[in-house]
Design a protein around this motif. Structure first.
Motif, PDB file in Angstrom:
ATOM      1  N   SER A   1      37.248   1.562  74.815  1.00  0.00           N
ATOM      2  CA  SER A   1      36.330   2.591  74.323  1.00  0.00           C
ATOM      3  C   SER A   1      35.234   1.920  73.523  1.00  0.00           C
ATOM      4  CB  SER A   1      37.079   3.595  73.431  1.00  0.00           C
ATOM      5  OG  SER A   1      37.547   2.938  72.258  1.00  0.00           O
ATOM      6  N   THR A   2      34.208   2.696  73.209  1.00  0.00           N
ATOM      7  CA  THR A   2      33.171   2.187  72.317  1.00  0.00           C
ATOM      8  C   THR A   2      33.761   1.883  70.946  1.00  0.00           C
ATOM      9  OG1 THR A   2      31.684   3.710  73.455  1.00  0.00           O
ATOM     10  CG2 THR A   2      30.819   2.601  71.515  1.00  0.00           C
ATOM     11  N   GLU A   3      34.661   2.751  70.482  1.00  0.00           N
ATOM     12  CA  GLU A   3      35.284   2.539  69.168  1.00  0.00           C
ATOM     13  C   GLU A   3      36.041   1.213  69.135  1.00  0.00           C
ATOM     14  OE1 GLU A   3      34.721   6.974  69.603  1.00  0.00           O
ATOM     15  OE2 GLU A   3      35.455   5.369  70.907  1.00  0.00           O
ATOM     16  N   ALA A   4      36.749   0.880  70.227  1.00  0.00           N
ATOM     17  CA  ALA A   4      37.478  -0.391  70.273  1.00  0.00           C
ATOM     18  C   ALA A   4      36.523  -1.573  70.169  1.00  0.00           C
ATOM     19  CB  ALA A   4      38.300  -0.481  71.555  1.00  0.00           C
ATOM     20  N   ALA A   5      35.356  -1.449  70.775  1.00  0.00           N
ATOM     21  CA  ALA A   5      34.355  -2.514  70.659  1.00  0.00           C
ATOM     22  C   ALA A   5      33.863  -2.651  69.225  1.00  0.00           C
ATOM     23  CB  ALA A   5      33.182  -2.225  71.602  1.00  0.00           C
ATOM     24  N   ILE A   6      33.608  -1.539  68.568  1.00  0.00           N
ATOM     25  CA  ILE A   6      33.171  -1.570  67.169  1.00  0.00           C
ATOM     26  C   ILE A   6      34.250  -2.192  66.286  1.00  0.00           C
ATOM     27  CG2 ILE A   6      32.608  -0.085  65.183  1.00  0.00           C
ATOM     28  CD1 ILE A   6      31.170   1.774  67.205  1.00  0.00           C
ATOM     29  N   ASP A   7      35.510  -1.943  66.619  1.00  0.00           N
ATOM     30  CA  ASP A   7      36.621  -2.516  65.851  1.00  0.00           C
ATOM     31  C   ASP A   7      36.614  -4.040  65.849  1.00  0.00           C
ATOM     32  OD1 ASP A   7      37.580   0.051  65.409  1.00  0.00           O
ATOM     33  OD2 ASP A   7      39.184  -0.086  66.907  1.00  0.00           O
ATOM     34  N   SER A   8      35.966  -4.655  66.832  1.00  0.00           N
ATOM     35  CA  SER A   8      36.065  -6.105  67.017  1.00  0.00           C
ATOM     36  C   SER A   8      34.910  -6.885  66.406  1.00  0.00           C
ATOM     37  CB  SER A   8      36.170  -6.435  68.504  1.00  0.00           C
ATOM     38  OG  SER A   8      34.952  -6.149  69.172  1.00  0.00           O
ATOM     39  N   PHE A   9      34.019  -6.220  65.667  1.00  0.00           N
ATOM     40  CA  PHE A   9      32.919  -6.944  65.026  1.00  0.00           C
ATOM     41  C   PHE A   9      33.446  -8.030  64.088  1.00  0.00           C
ATOM     42  CE2 PHE A   9      29.958  -3.093  65.537  1.00  0.00           C
ATOM     43  CZ  PHE A   9      29.297  -3.666  66.601  1.00  0.00           C
ATOM     44  N   ALA A  10      32.645  -9.050  63.859  1.00  0.00           N
ATOM     45  CA  ALA A  10      33.079 -10.217  63.088  1.00  0.00           C
ATOM     46  C   ALA A  10      33.387  -9.901  61.627  1.00  0.00           C
ATOM     47  CB  ALA A  10      32.017 -11.311  63.158  1.00  0.00           C
ATOM     48  N   ALA A  11      32.766  -8.864  61.077  1.00  0.00           N
ATOM     49  CA  ALA A  11      33.017  -8.452  59.689  1.00  0.00           C
ATOM     50  C   ALA A  11      33.407  -6.978  59.677  1.00  0.00           C
ATOM     51  CB  ALA A  11      31.775  -8.666  58.819  1.00  0.00           C
ATOM     52  N   THR A  12      34.384  -6.642  58.840  1.00  0.00           N
ATOM     53  CA  THR A  12      34.806  -5.237  58.763  1.00  0.00           C
ATOM     54  C   THR A  12      33.656  -4.357  58.289  1.00  0.00           C
ATOM     55  OG1 THR A  12      35.643  -5.533  56.503  1.00  0.00           O
ATOM     56  CG2 THR A  12      37.220  -5.842  58.301  1.00  0.00           C
ATOM     57  N   THR A  13      32.774  -4.927  57.483  1.00  0.00           N
ATOM     58  CA  THR A  13      31.613  -4.200  56.979  1.00  0.00           C
ATOM     59  C   THR A  13      30.734  -3.695  58.120  1.00  0.00           C
ATOM     60  OG1 THR A  13      31.693  -5.869  55.238  1.00  0.00           O
ATOM     61  CG2 THR A  13      29.832  -4.352  55.193  1.00  0.00           C
ATOM     62  N   CYS A  14      30.747  -4.423  59.238  1.00  0.00           N
ATOM     63  CA  CYS A  14      29.917  -4.060  60.397  1.00  0.00           C
ATOM     64  C   CYS A  14      30.532  -2.937  61.222  1.00  0.00           C
ATOM     65  CB  CYS A  14      29.749  -5.267  61.315  1.00  0.00           C
ATOM     66  SG  CYS A  14      29.186  -6.759  60.519  1.00  0.00           S
ATOM     67  N   CYS A  15      31.810  -2.687  61.051  1.00  0.00           N
ATOM     68  CA  CYS A  15      32.532  -1.741  61.905  1.00  0.00           C
ATOM     69  C   CYS A  15      32.148  -0.309  61.532  1.00  0.00           C
ATOM     70  CB  CYS A  15      34.041  -1.955  61.778  1.00  0.00           C
ATOM     71  SG  CYS A  15      34.583  -3.583  62.301  1.00  0.00           S
ATOM     72  N   LEU A  16      31.019   0.100  62.061  1.00  0.00           N
ATOM     73  CA  LEU A  16      30.448   1.390  61.711  1.00  0.00           C
ATOM     74  C   LEU A  16      29.619   1.884  62.886  1.00  0.00           C
ATOM     75  CD1 LEU A  16      29.879   3.498  59.444  1.00  0.00           C
ATOM     76  CD2 LEU A  16      28.017   2.012  58.667  1.00  0.00           C
ATOM     77  N   GLY A  17      29.800   3.141  63.243  1.00  0.00           N
ATOM     78  CA  GLY A  17      29.019   3.736  64.316  1.00  0.00           C
ATOM     79  C   GLY A  17      28.643   5.165  63.953  1.00  0.00           C
ATOM     80  N   VAL A  18      27.465   5.584  64.372  1.00  0.00           N
ATOM     81  CA  VAL A  18      26.977   6.937  64.078  1.00  0.00           C
ATOM     82  C   VAL A  18      26.315   7.490  65.332  1.00  0.00           C
ATOM     83  CG1 VAL A  18      25.345   8.304  62.717  1.00  0.00           C
ATOM     84  CG2 VAL A  18      26.601   6.446  61.630  1.00  0.00           C
ATOM     85  N   ARG A  19      26.557   8.746  65.611  1.00  0.00           N
ATOM     86  CA  ARG A  19      25.794   9.437  66.647  1.00  0.00           C
ATOM     87  C   ARG A  19      25.593  10.886  66.236  1.00  0.00           C
ATOM     88  NH1 ARG A  19      30.573   8.889  70.438  1.00  0.00           N
ATOM     89  NH2 ARG A  19      31.606  10.913  70.501  1.00  0.00           N
ATOM     90  N   LEU A  20      24.615  11.511  66.861  1.00  0.00           N
ATOM     91  CA  LEU A  20      24.378  12.927  66.641  1.00  0.00           C
ATOM     92  C   LEU A  20      25.031  13.716  67.766  1.00  0.00           C
ATOM     93  CD1 LEU A  20      20.615  12.993  65.577  1.00  0.00           C
ATOM     94  CD2 LEU A  20      22.658  12.899  64.138  1.00  0.00           C
ATOM     95  N   GLU A  21      25.709  14.780  67.395  1.00  0.00           N
ATOM     96  CA  GLU A  21      26.360  15.639  68.368  1.00  0.00           C
ATOM     97  C   GLU A  21      25.671  17.004  68.374  1.00  0.00           C
ATOM     98  OE1 GLU A  21      30.628  15.097  67.422  1.00  0.00           O
ATOM     99  OE2 GLU A  21      30.563  13.715  69.118  1.00  0.00           O
ATOM    100  N   ALA A  22      26.300  17.955  69.012  1.00  0.00           N
ATOM    101  CA  ALA A  22      25.703  19.286  69.140  1.00  0.00           C
ATOM    102  C   ALA A  22      25.284  19.831  67.781  1.00  0.00           C
ATOM    103  CB  ALA A  22      26.697  20.233  69.804  1.00  0.00           C
ATOM    104  N   HIS A  23      24.144  20.496  67.759  1.00  0.00           N
ATOM    105  CA  HIS A  23      23.619  21.146  66.553  1.00  0.00           C
ATOM    106  C   HIS A  23      23.330  20.140  65.438  1.00  0.00           C
ATOM    107  CE1 HIS A  23      24.846  24.691  68.724  1.00  0.00           C
ATOM    108  NE2 HIS A  23      26.117  24.350  68.652  1.00  0.00           N
ATOM    109  N   GLY A  24      23.094  18.866  65.796  1.00  0.00           N
ATOM    110  CA  GLY A  24      22.709  17.877  64.799  1.00  0.00           C
ATOM    111  C   GLY A  24      23.826  17.358  63.923  1.00  0.00           C
ATOM    112  N   ALA A  25      25.083  17.687  64.250  1.00  0.00           N
ATOM    113  CA  ALA A  25      26.214  17.187  63.457  1.00  0.00           C
ATOM    114  C   ALA A  25      26.326  15.671  63.628  1.00  0.00           C
ATOM    115  CB  ALA A  25      27.502  17.875  63.890  1.00  0.00           C
ATOM    116  N   TRP A  26      26.653  14.981  62.535  1.00  0.00           N
ATOM    117  CA  TRP A  26      26.830  13.535  62.574  1.00  0.00           C
ATOM    118  C   TRP A  26      28.280  13.206  62.899  1.00  0.00           C
ATOM    119  CZ3 TRP A  26      23.638   9.610  59.664  1.00  0.00           C
ATOM    120  CH2 TRP A  26      22.336  10.066  59.431  1.00  0.00           C
TER     121      TRP A  26
END
Length: 198
Positions: free
Chosen positions: A124-149
């Motif tokens: 998954s995309t989340e699994a890819a984010i989990d593998s970043f070199a620093a835990t500080t980098c493990c962050l993802g944001v997207r906008l969903e229906a009605h502008g919810a984050w």
């Protein structure tokens, strides 16, 4: 400090900080039109925006590019990923920043050649984010229906707000972490960079 607040207040603080970066909010809004499966804006453009806001720098200072990860596992050809990249060039035309779009279902096909270690296929995309070199980098944001984050932060947000860079020795080699951390420390000297585990 935001990093010591309850998580719900940290989430509010994250949305506030990221909203200061008009390039980032534009990328988020435009990305919603692309219909990329499981997409997130991720990596440096997020935590570096927070670092800039926390240290009173311009929100876009030091940000090299804006990464969009998505996950499409049914067609692992370069041609399919390249089609998404080319579509993105049109969607993000006119932005004063580079936007990089990558299909995380394909990472295992090129990772070892680039970084020297084998990468099992991500699920998954989340699994890819989990593998970043620093835990500080493990962050993802997207906008969903009605502008919810939708915010994915498997290691929480405290280190991001507290300017702590912490190694994540699950995939990326030590030299990748140390090279990135040194570059960030040059740009944001307020950072505390924790050493790779011995």
């Amino acid at each position: 400090m935001l990093g010591r607040l309850p998580l719900v207040e940290q989430l509010d603080g994250l949305r506030f900080a990221l909203s200061q970066n008009e390039v980032l909010t534009d990328v988020l809004n435009r990305a919603t039109t692309m219909d990329l499966p499981g997409w997130y804006v991720t990596a440096g453009c997020l935590f570096q925006t927070v670092w800039n806001v926390v240290t009173d720098r311009p929100p876009t200072s030091g940000i090299k590019d804006y990464d969009i990860f998505y996950f499409e596992g049914t067609d692992l050809s370069w041609e399919a990923e390249d089609a998404a990249i080319k579509a993105g060039r049109k969607v993000f035309a006119g932005l004063p920043a580079e936007v990089e779009i990558r299909n995380e279902a394909r990472v295992h096909l090129w990772y070892e050649q680039k970084f020297g270690v084998c990468c099992p296929p991500h699920e998954s995309t989340e699994a890819a984010i989990d593998s970043f070199a620093a835990t500080t980098c493990c962050l993802g944001v997207r906008l969903e229906a009605h502008g919810a984050w939708r915010i994915y932060a498997p290691h929480g947000l405290s280190d991001v707000f507290n300017l702590v860079v912490r190694p994540n020795p699950v995939l990326a080699p030590r030299e990748v972490y140390e090279t990135k951390a040194a570059r960030w420390k040059d740009e944001w000297p307020e950072l505390t960079v924790l050493p790779w585990p011995g």
